[in-house]
Design a protein around this motif. Sequence first.
Motif: not given
Length: 131
Positions: A36-40, A126, A124, A45-48
Amino acid sequence: MKRNGLLILLIIVTLLCVAAPVRADKSYIAERFDVLMEVQPGGTMMVTETVVFRFDGGPFTYAFREVLATETDGVRFVEASMDGVVLPTGALPGMVDVTWDAERLKVTWHFASTTDATHTFVLRYEVLGVV
């Protein structure tokens, strides 16, 4: 002389056949690998990453993951868990050992000796300067 050579060859082949199953008694496979990649805000980008490993045979006492920081401004560790439990840093069972530099992040989960088991590992981190 030929008889001694044939006997030695037979012994070597027998030893290889006996040793081969010993190596095959320990293996692992990633049954699932989700990311899961979430642009911050600010371009990070936060990667889980969630990986389910099945361990066959054993014993196993650790699993590891390396994340390369190529073409980024770096990778920063956030947390790691095993089977839903966030682990403290360290090198003992029930802990996670974390090292990183400009080139890579390496995370090693240490756990009690396990055989024929399935475990879920979550990492997790970043990623800097990718967006």
